[in-house]
Write a protein that holds these residues in place. Structure first.
Motif, short mmCIF file in Angstrom:
data_model
loop_
_atom_site.label_atom_id
_atom_site.label_comp_id
_atom_site.label_asym_id
_atom_site.label_seq_id
_atom_site.Cartn_x
_atom_site.Cartn_y
_atom_site.Cartn_z
N VAL A 127 -10.42 29.71 32.05
CA VAL A 127 -9.77 31.47 32.29
C VAL A 127 -9.67 30.93 33.59
O VAL A 127 -8.42 31.68 34.19
CB VAL A 127 -11.68 31.80 32.05
CG1 VAL A 127 -11.20 33.18 33.00
CG2 VAL A 127 -11.66 32.10 30.51
N VAL A 132 -18.00 41.73 40.23
CA VAL A 132 -17.13 41.02 39.79
C VAL A 132 -15.80 41.45 40.34
O VAL A 132 -15.41 41.99 40.97
CB VAL A 132 -16.51 41.67 37.76
CG1 VAL A 132 -16.34 40.97 37.58
CG2 VAL A 132 -18.32 40.80 37.60
N ARG A 190 -13.89 35.83 31.06
CA ARG A 190 -14.40 35.85 31.95
C ARG A 190 -14.89 34.06 31.95
O ARG A 190 -15.62 34.01 31.14
CB ARG A 190 -15.75 36.77 31.81
CG ARG A 190 -15.61 37.93 31.85
CD ARG A 190 -16.53 38.92 30.90
NE ARG A 190 -15.61 40.43 31.25
CZ ARG A 190 -16.92 41.41 30.68
NH1 ARG A 190 -17.97 41.50 30.57
NH2 ARG A 190 -16.13 42.35 30.30
N CYS A 191 -15.33 34.34 33.39
CA CYS A 191 -16.09 32.60 34.28
C CYS A 191 -17.32 32.88 35.33
O CYS A 191 -17.36 33.84 35.56
CB CYS A 191 -14.85 32.17 34.51
SG CYS A 191 -13.88 31.98 35.19
N GLU A 206 -13.19 37.68 36.55
CA GLU A 206 -12.70 38.96 34.89
C GLU A 206 -11.11 38.27 34.89
O GLU A 206 -10.58 38.83 35.98
CB GLU A 206 -12.93 39.60 34.52
CG GLU A 206 -12.53 40.59 33.66
CD GLU A 206 -12.95 41.82 33.33
OE1 GLU A 206 -12.37 42.51 32.26
OE2 GLU A 206 -13.32 42.70 34.10
N TYR A 232 -19.09 36.13 40.18
CA TYR A 232 -18.46 36.31 38.63
C TYR A 232 -17.17 37.05 38.60
O TYR A 232 -16.37 37.66 39.30
CB TYR A 232 -19.12 37.49 37.46
CG TYR A 232 -20.77 36.30 37.20
CD1 TYR A 232 -20.38 36.01 36.21
CD2 TYR A 232 -21.69 36.90 38.01
CE1 TYR A 232 -22.51 35.45 35.89
CE2 TYR A 232 -22.80 36.74 38.33
CZ TYR A 232 -23.23 35.64 37.27
OH TYR A 232 -24.35 35.11 37.31
N GLN A 292 -12.05 40.45 39.77
CA GLN A 292 -11.10 40.91 38.67
C GLN A 292 -9.59 40.43 38.98
O GLN A 292 -9.17 41.24 40.23
CB GLN A 292 -10.98 42.15 37.90
CG GLN A 292 -10.25 41.98 36.94
CD GLN A 292 -9.76 43.57 36.32
OE1 GLN A 292 -9.37 44.67 37.10
NE2 GLN A 292 -10.42 44.22 35.22
#
Length: 92
Positions: free
Chosen positions: A40, A2, A56-57, A73, A71, A4
């Motif tokens: 997002v 992910v 989140r997307c 966040e 992904y 971030q």
């Protein structure tokens, strides 16, 4: 994995195309990028993700009928604490 990001920050995607044996292919395929929730995070035609608001997307990169997803966040930046220096005197 992910990605971030804090609201207002960006991240550059670096796509690579691989063959069936995971060897990198040198190709001139044109990549297209989409976000499943632009409220997002958005992504431009160069693969730069911009964090818009917490949430989140999924960012999808597509080329030649193939695609992959990243992904994302987005988080709120931590609050800043104002700092005011206090004068001090050293007595020697």
């Amino acid at each position: 994995m992910v990605v971030q990001l804090q609201v207002g920050k960006t991240f550059q995607l670096t796509p690579s195309t691989l063959d069936q044996r995971n060897h990198v292919l040198q190709s001139s395929l044109i990549m297209t990028y989409t976000s499943n929730d632009a409220s997002v995070a958005t992504v431009d035609s160069s693969g730069v993700i911009a964090a818009v608001a917490p949430g989140r997307c999924v960012i999808t990169a597509s080329s030649g009928g193939l695609s992959d997803q990243k992904y994302v966040e987005v988080v709120t930046p931590p609050p800043t604490v104002p700092y005011t220096p206090v004068p001090t005197t050293l007595k020697v």
